[in-house]
Design a protein around this motif. Structure first.
Motif, PDB file in Angstrom:
ATOM      1  N   HIS A   9      43.020  39.624  34.244  1.00  0.00           N
ATOM      2  CA  HIS A   9      43.048  40.280  32.931  1.00  0.00           C
ATOM      3  C   HIS A   9      42.088  39.638  31.925  1.00  0.00           C
ATOM      4  N   LEU A  10      41.569  38.457  32.257  1.00  0.00           N
ATOM      5  CA  LEU A  10      40.634  37.781  31.360  1.00  0.00           C
ATOM      6  C   LEU A  10      39.175  38.051  31.726  1.00  0.00           C
ATOM      7  N   LEU A  11      38.965  38.727  32.841  1.00  0.00           N
ATOM      8  CA  LEU A  11      37.608  38.949  33.343  1.00  0.00           C
ATOM      9  C   LEU A  11      36.966  40.184  32.711  1.00  0.00           C
ATOM     10  N   PRO A  12      35.640  40.195  32.610  1.00  0.00           N
ATOM     11  CA  PRO A  12      34.940  41.404  32.150  1.00  0.00           C
ATOM     12  C   PRO A  12      35.074  42.506  33.193  1.00  0.00           C
ATOM     13  N   PRO A  13      34.846  43.774  32.825  1.00  0.00           N
ATOM     14  CA  PRO A  13      35.074  44.920  33.722  1.00  0.00           C
ATOM     15  C   PRO A  13      34.437  44.792  35.096  1.00  0.00           C
ATOM     16  N   SER A  14      33.182  44.374  35.183  1.00  0.00           N
ATOM     17  CA  SER A  14      32.514  44.302  36.490  1.00  0.00           C
ATOM     18  C   SER A  14      33.193  43.286  37.396  1.00  0.00           C
ATOM     19  N   GLU A  15      33.626  42.156  36.830  1.00  0.00           N
ATOM     20  CA  GLU A  15      34.297  41.135  37.629  1.00  0.00           C
ATOM     21  C   GLU A  15      35.718  41.557  37.983  1.00  0.00           C
ATOM     22  N   GLN A  16      36.347  42.343  37.126  1.00  0.00           N
ATOM     23  CA  GLN A  16      37.669  42.893  37.450  1.00  0.00           C
ATOM     24  C   GLN A  16      37.586  43.807  38.661  1.00  0.00           C
ATOM     25  N   ASP A  29      39.705  43.266  41.997  1.00  0.00           N
ATOM     26  CA  ASP A  29      40.585  44.310  42.524  1.00  0.00           C
ATOM     27  C   ASP A  29      40.271  44.602  43.987  1.00  0.00           C
ATOM     28  N   TYR A  30      38.983  44.641  44.318  1.00  0.00           N
ATOM     29  CA  TYR A  30      38.599  44.913  45.710  1.00  0.00           C
ATOM     30  C   TYR A  30      39.078  43.777  46.619  1.00  0.00           C
ATOM     31  N   ILE A  31      38.887  42.546  46.178  1.00  0.00           N
ATOM     32  CA  ILE A  31      39.299  41.403  47.000  1.00  0.00           C
ATOM     33  C   ILE A  31      40.809  41.386  47.196  1.00  0.00           C
TER      34      ILE A  31
END
Length: 298
Positions: A18-25, A29-31
């Motif tokens: 929840h602290l990550l920017p959208p691209s890293e989220q 999520d994929y991982i």
């Protein structure tokens, strides 16, 4: 020899997502949805399948404070090799004691291992250095966290480190009114949002003391205002364990690690003080035994 951390990647991703920017989220999520797939992937391959980029994967690893993608893969591979599905169910009516033993033990072991994986060695070293240099150490916690605070104070007193402990906000505030730049204040709260603990750290910082927080892993109100952050596993308690059995064990574990690290840093003096403490206690025990023996002989 430095201990290599070879698991805990999935916990890092879950708690930091929840602290990550959208691209890293998107990558996280994929991982989390396909942990077994990424173990053999390259940075660019993970960027492609998560519809981001290799650069975003690299940034994710930095956000998780990992050395790189290889460390993330190593940790996740370790997660997959371990039994992660530890039951958090409460005890059942008339449950066999053998089952209760297994449930409580499995959850406790899982929590301790996960806590070890989430301790930041750099933050721990900062905490050790601060305590070694401190004139006084003040521990504060309420509820079950107060147990860890009391235990820590007792340990540090044994090695000649002037320490106080409080589980009451008013008493804690009184102590904080007299701290200064030579003092260290340790606030313990599993949730990381306990009002009393946050207030104590604020009062401590206002007087220039160094503050150390011990909370569950992740960004919490208390960890964000402290100078040094230590963490335990964020593992949730089941209903009948809401009295904080596993989280209490994790807090005691971190305080033990902190104590042992300080003891190692000043090994010779620690041994001297521990021997003196042991001799004093033995003398009291012997005197008590002799008095009881004398009374029994009357």
């Amino acid at each position: 020899m430095k201990l290599a951390i070879t698991s805990g990647g999935l916990v890092l991703l879950k708690e930091m997502r929840h602290l990550l920017p959208p691209s890293e989220q998107k990558i996280a999520d994929y991982i989390l949805a396909n942990p077994q797939d990424i173990v053999t992937m390259t940075v660019s391959e993970l960027g492609d399948v998560s519809q981001t980029s290799g650069a975003a994967v690299t940034r994710l690893c930095k956000s998780l404070q990992l050395k790189g993608f290889q460390e993330l893969k190593l940790r996740i591979n370790g997660d997959l090799g371990r039994k992660l599905e530890i039951t958090t169910r409460d005890i059942q009516p008339n449950e066999p004691v053998a089952t209760t033993i297994q449930k409580v033990t499995e959850h406790a072991v899982h929590t301790l291992l996960e806590t070890a994986e989430l301790i930041d060695p750099k933050q721990l070293e900062c905490a050790v250095d601060a305590i070694v240099k401190a004139k006084n150490i003040h521990f504060f916690g309420v509820g079950a966290s107060g147990i860890a605070a009391i235990d820590a104070q007792q340990k540090f007193l044994r090695i000649h480190k002037a320490s106080t402990v409080s589980t009451d906000l008013h008493m804690g505030a009184t102590i904080m009114a007299n701290v200064d730049v030579d003092d260290v204040v340790v606030g313990i709260s599993f949730s990381g949002s306990t009002f009393e603990v946050g207030k104590i750290l604020e009062l401590a910082q206002a007087n220039g003391a160094t503050t150390i927080s011990l909370t569950k892993f992740g960004q919490t109100p208390i960890s964000q205002i402290s100078d040094i952050q230590l963490h335990t596993s964020p593992a949730k308690e089941a209903n009948l364990r809401s009295g904080a059995t596993s989280s209490r064990l994790a807090q005691l574990h971190v305080m033990d690690i902190l104590f042992m690290s300080v003891a190692s840093k000043q090994f010779d003096t620690t041994i001297t003080y521990l021997d003196a403490t042991r001799e004093a206690i033995d003398e009291i025990r012997n005197e008590t035994f002799m008095k009881r023996k004398k009374l029994a002989g009357r």
